[in-house]
Scaffold this active site. Sequence first.
Site, PDB file in Angstrom:
ATOM      1  N   ASP A 177       0.901  -1.146   0.000  1.00  0.00           N
ATOM      2  CA  ASP A 177       0.000   0.000   0.000  1.00  0.00           C
ATOM      3  C   ASP A 177       0.939   1.195   0.000  1.00  0.00           C
ATOM      4  O   ASP A 177       1.584   1.484   1.012  1.00  0.00           O
ATOM      5  CB  ASP A 177      -0.874   0.014   1.256  1.00  0.00           C
ATOM      6  CG  ASP A 177      -1.845   1.185   1.246  1.00  0.00           C
ATOM      7  OD1 ASP A 177      -1.477   2.243   0.688  1.00  0.00           O
ATOM      8  OD2 ASP A 177      -2.944   1.061   1.784  1.00  0.00           O
ATOM      9  N   HIS A 178       1.034   1.872  -1.141  1.00  0.00           N
ATOM     10  CA  HIS A 178       2.114   2.868  -1.251  1.00  0.00           C
ATOM     11  C   HIS A 178       1.932   4.032  -0.274  1.00  0.00           C
ATOM     12  O   HIS A 178       2.874   4.751   0.019  1.00  0.00           O
ATOM     13  CB  HIS A 178       2.297   3.360  -2.687  1.00  0.00           C
ATOM     14  CG  HIS A 178       1.167   4.179  -3.200  1.00  0.00           C
ATOM     15  ND1 HIS A 178       0.067   3.626  -3.800  1.00  0.00           N
ATOM     16  CD2 HIS A 178       0.947   5.505  -3.180  1.00  0.00           C
ATOM     17  CE1 HIS A 178      -0.770   4.579  -4.136  1.00  0.00           C
ATOM     18  NE2 HIS A 178      -0.267   5.737  -3.766  1.00  0.00           N
ATOM     19  N   HIS A 240      -6.219   2.381   1.596  1.00  0.00           N
ATOM     20  CA  HIS A 240      -5.393   3.539   1.965  1.00  0.00           C
ATOM     21  C   HIS A 240      -5.907   4.264   3.212  1.00  0.00           C
ATOM     22  O   HIS A 240      -5.162   4.514   4.153  1.00  0.00           O
ATOM     23  CB  HIS A 240      -5.322   4.541   0.812  1.00  0.00           C
ATOM     24  CG  HIS A 240      -4.798   3.957  -0.458  1.00  0.00           C
ATOM     25  ND1 HIS A 240      -3.710   3.118  -0.494  1.00  0.00           N
ATOM     26  CD2 HIS A 240      -5.205   4.084  -1.737  1.00  0.00           C
ATOM     27  CE1 HIS A 240      -3.479   2.758  -1.739  1.00  0.00           C
ATOM     28  NE2 HIS A 240      -4.374   3.331  -2.513  1.00  0.00           N
TER      29      HIS A 240
END
Length: 484
Positions: A177-178, A240
């Site tokens: 999950d950047h 996110h």
Amino acid sequence: MVSRVIPVDPFDLVIFGGTGDLAKRKVIPALFRRYCAGQMPEGARIIGAARSEHDAEEYREFAAESIREFSPGRGCEDGTLEGFLSRLDYVTIDAMGEDGWEELASKMTEDRVRAFYFSVGPGLFGALADKIHAHGMATPEARIVVEKPFGNDLATAKELNATLATHFDEGQIYRIDHYLGKETVQNLMAVRFGNMLFEPLWNSQYVDHIQITVAETVGVGGRGEYYDKSGAMRDMMQNHLMQLLCLIAMEPPARFEPDAVRDEKLKVIRALGDVLPHHLVRGQYDADADHPSYREAVDNPRSKTESYVALKTHINNWRWAGTPFYLRTGKRLKARSSVINVMFKDTPHSIFGEEAGRHANVLSIRLQPNEGITLQVTIKEPGPGGMRLIDVPLDMTFAEALGEEGGDPPDAYERLIMDVIRGNQTLFMRGDEVEAAWAWTDPIIAGWEARGDVPKPYDSGSTGPRDAELLLLRDKREWRGITP
Ligand code: NAD
């Protein structure tokens, strides 16, 4: 302050889907920047693997173009690009067939870290895992990196976890999950757990509520077909925003170690309350002079998929009982801005009288753009004329605070890819976290589907549907503005 580069041993990194959009925009430029930073030791190799026919030379040209386009002017001296490109190789491979697999296996180096980046649709994850194993590449040093979406609901996420677990231990699976790779997100942990100042106040006694906003100005673009089956809840909220919520709300882990941190995050997700129908707002953007509406963009005039979602939830534990968390995310909004606002309570009594104004402290954690942290403190308005209070920011914009020699902080993909190589899973989602997040999300989605809810239209360039404003106004609260 000069950023410290931790050396790593030589590694092999295979990018499945190495010719795709993600590889081009993020993965290859990130690897190049780590090379420039001196973090890619002699002998480290990157192998692109995808269905299209290319030789290594053509792939290097593809990589060079992606770097010129997506990582321009990063201060790499002449010749550096050639040095980086010489590390690149390519194998034409079909995840669903036999082509290319023996060739790929023959390129692997014994006894070194090998990372397999699954930069392909999730429908191929199982086939890739099987093939890596069947061709003897699933050694104990192997790691796989998987991208979102991780499932479409709890059932598919479980299925995906089970598929990957057939050949890989949880310790070998890196679910990216950047958002977790962003400097500010890690700084959030540093601020919370490295200072005495905030943690004693970090609870329902002092915090009135918390707002998490992830606003985008872009529409669905070319992802219409995928997005219309997904929507903001699945595409953004379940992963996110949920991850940000966990980091802001979790208990202090005993150590900054992967499972200690992830255990605490999991507890937050499991403590999340149900979202009542009137605590949920879904929206769809309208057309403006320059852009099509959501329904036009996805070519589905009757679409009920949301491009915006806002909700109110609670975390049912001792720390947060009674503190609402308001989360919102959407496309085609007023500004691109990801920010967490911790809204502290008013002082219990104003010694200055009501005319001085009432002010509450706000701690804003900005993830993008302008990563940084701001604390609004109340002071006296300067000058004569009595005691009037105003808010001023104590501002720590990282780019300024860290000074010019610090250079740009590494972007999320740089950090996360190097964490994979180092074997550090702290900033990656564990399988049970993902499942717990779906277990919370599924009934919310099932609820609006059963009710036949239709998303509310909102103007492009606005802050979202009016109902989202009302969600807070009803509680005598207001969203902070969406500002760049
Ligand atoms: P893409 O369609 O641009 O690229 C897909 C790649 O997979 C291509 O290189 C293609 O050759 C390869 N491929 C397709 N079928 C194959 C097969 N049978 N065998 C071998 N290779 C095959 O997709 P993308 O945008 O790069 O996305 C890849 C994954 O990353 C998707 O799961 C996507 O949801 C996820 N993701 C993408 C982004 C992004 O910014 N593009 C962001 C987050 C997550």
